[in-house]
Design an enzyme around this catalytic site. Sequence first.
Site, PDB file in Angstrom:
ATOM      1  N   ASP A  89       0.865  -1.169   0.000  1.00 53.04           N
ATOM      2  CA  ASP A  89       0.000   0.000   0.000  1.00 53.04           C
ATOM      3  C   ASP A  89       0.906   1.224   0.000  1.00 53.04           C
ATOM      4  O   ASP A  89       2.096   1.145   0.328  1.00 53.04           O
ATOM      5  CB  ASP A  89      -0.936  -0.008   1.211  1.00 53.04           C
ATOM      6  CG  ASP A  89      -2.226   0.761   0.955  1.00 53.04           C
ATOM      7  OD1 ASP A  89      -2.253   1.604   0.033  1.00 53.04           O
ATOM      8  OD2 ASP A  89      -3.214   0.529   1.662  1.00 53.04           O
ATOM      9  N   GLU A 121     -17.100  10.641   4.339  1.00 52.94           N
ATOM     10  CA  GLU A 121     -16.577   9.299   4.600  1.00 52.94           C
ATOM     11  C   GLU A 121     -15.615   8.922   3.482  1.00 52.94           C
ATOM     12  O   GLU A 121     -15.869   9.187   2.312  1.00 52.94           O
ATOM     13  CB  GLU A 121     -17.716   8.279   4.716  1.00 52.94           C
ATOM     14  CG  GLU A 121     -18.610   8.166   3.501  1.00 52.94           C
ATOM     15  CD  GLU A 121     -19.676   7.084   3.654  1.00 52.94           C
ATOM     16  OE1 GLU A 121     -19.572   6.246   4.567  1.00 52.94           O
ATOM     17  OE2 GLU A 121     -20.619   7.089   2.846  1.00 52.94           O
TER      18      GLU A 121
END
Length: 869
Positions: free
Chosen positions: A255, A607
């Site tokens: 990542d 979000e």
Amino acid sequence: MACKNNNSEVNSNPQNKEQINFNQKAKDLVAQMTLEEKVSQMSYESPAIERLNIPEYNWWNECLHGVGRAGRATVFPQAIGLAAMFDKNQMSKISNIISDEARAKHHEFASRGKRGIYQGLTYWTPNINIFRDPRWGRGMETYGEDPYLAGELAVRFIKGLQGDDPNYLKLVATAKHFAVHSGPEVDRHRFNAEPSPQDFLNTYSPHFEKVVKEAGVYSIMCAYNSYNGKPCCGNKELDNLLREDWGFNGYIVSDCWAIRDFYDEGAHEITKDAKEASAMAVKAGTDLNCGNSYPALVEAVKDGLITEEELDVSLERLVVARLKLGLFAPEGAVKFEEIPYDVIDSELHRLAALETARKSIVLLKNDNNTLPLNKEKIKKIAVIGSNADDLEVLLGNYNGYPSEPITPLLGFQEKLPNAEVSYAVGCKLAEGLPIFEAIPNSVLFTDNSLTKKGLNAEYFDNIALEGSPKYKQIDETVDFVWRTTPPFEDFSYDSYSVRWTGTLSVEKTGNYALGGEAFSSMKLFLDDKLLMERNDVHHPKKIYEYVKLEAGKTYKIRFECVQNNTEHSIMRLLWEAPKDNLEKEALSIAKEADVVVLCMGISPLLEGEEMKVKVDGFSGGDRVNTKLPKTQTELIKKIAALGKPTVLVLLNGSALSINWENKNIPAIIEAWYPGQAGGTAIADVIFGDYNPAGRLPVTFYKDINDIPAFSDYDMKGKTYRYFKGDPLFEFGYGLSYTSFKYSNIKMQSTIEAGDDFTVEIDVENIGGLKGEEVVQLYINNSNADEYNPHKTLVAFDRILFESDEKKTLKFKIDKEQLGTVNSDGEKVIQPGSYSLSVGGAQASEDRISRGSVIVKEFTISGDIFQLPM
């Protein structure tokens, strides 16, 4: 653990002859590289090695629900909406469309020498983490809370991305984030997950195992967090699980900037520097670095922390991937090169986006058959809510940019050409989140004299605002979306910068939100002081700051934007001016309307991934609770008090505790972030041109206090498989305008432990309308201990029925679906009593009595059966 991949068998298979050539070619290329060249190819920004005819390549690409961040593309519903379809065949269809567009875009980019970010063929999709807690901001990127559903859908999606050619990959798909990654966002760079064997094998790993074994996913992204004490990207235990136990033969990518977390202060702090971190990661199987740590591998080799031969293992995997994509192949060798550019956002693909949006919609409530509405009888409709006309809410995150997006407001306007469609925002989505609009021409001036409106614009044919501008002009406002068209014909369309300067002067004193939106980078100055800046092509969202402006006072304003090697250009100077009449406008149009549609919910501005959100109820991209923001509930109650027929449409990426709304609003629809055709799909459902059949891929709880803390990664008490309380709406729930009856179930009453079995069931559409049914099969295991699920989905299918049509359906249940995990981490099948429910939802007394669910008791006989690992 068993099931090791036998490379000698793979290589001896005649069907893998081309693979042998790829492996040998990779070895040959790697053998010719210097140490520095090898290391350079292990970072996501891989430079060209001209002497070996290896072109530049950027490994970073996204296609979560359409090709993302690379300009024009078909945008399907956000991943959580795709899961709500419960439709494997549709997942195959849309992933084929996405990979067609990805291939077409890549070849167009390459033909113009473009090989930068978002222009390659290696896609960091899908996100198959389990949405274990509704507070997680990135849960909307997943396929929900159930590992079986997630795995089945991911297999179809990955196969569609990677294609069916025996020699070449269409794209590389990347299953992420491995392992045990699902928030909170604020802790992801330092959190250590230590799941029980039961939770790991029942919840956190089975869908990853499935995509390796059944989809042949060619890439895995390791997560930021630690697993059992070591960062996932430096964890040999996870690498062994993937490669040795499951037979994974692709490459692992970190990542982004996860290796830096190994040594950054406040993160994992497990190594002292980039050299140690990079060596640790490569030794643990992380082949490719998204970040800037791996250049330190040159010194790591020289210092003896890792050998050059160990680098070769990773590098050969990466080169094989590029070879399998045909990136070094002669022209014409790869059939995917023939996909024409005009497939992108084509009419056929737009229709698929509409079909998908329709399938994703879940009808949560429909008292007294409020829906569908009769469009012939409606003369006035009030559409209320800031989500009714917001492009960002359509597109979600990790998105592309469609050419013809349809918001709910536009959908209603198109559906009702002869009716009066009134619109009002009504309230802020949440207190502290601005209602953005372009700063109007009425308050922008070229200088302090305030005589000429607009801003001075300087357009530079470089990305540094350097030298003399190529063009100067006065722009009335800054509200530009140029897509692939440059501002001037002789500009490089994807490489330029613009500076706007002038004076801002308002007529009303108050708090104003000043902000902007740009795809590459931007800076906003007020009175020569930097108010805000964003330099992140990876997460391009609006940014803003609240400032107090005084009426009549002049403020110097400067807005600078850079377009750097990206196809889609957005440059917008935004604000929110004080408004006192939002609610009054909404109540006024509602009183005059025949019907009110409330478009509420949340937003990708609230979000998402590691966000700087300054709004009550939200934190770092995650949610603090599951309630609708207070601004919305207060307005909804006032609208409901008018006594008008009212429909609530929710647009959001996660579960909402709409307890009051569920008791008081007669019709409620869950539309998620529905993609480019969302507005049309919503209108089609509300007015009966489409019969909804979507199902919830997550549990809607009544209160966030009904489940354990967000930071608790134990599954006990979370998701329908472990939750013992009474949900507001359960996993698998969804209504239809028709109804179905289940009967004549056929299956064995006694099953030998270790055997698969089949279930036959008759399903009949008895509701008088054509419609789809999502048939769901659940195993209930009363013998399971508290660490194993007592209920779990074991099969599903979405099937179309004509009115009054009856079908006999057959499902095969794999023995694996009957397994539990003991404290030693062994998968076993326990003999004893079980039950199976089949229906359009989970079993309940009411559904059983109505015939919409049928339950069959059965027994597993024999001794405890140990399943292979």
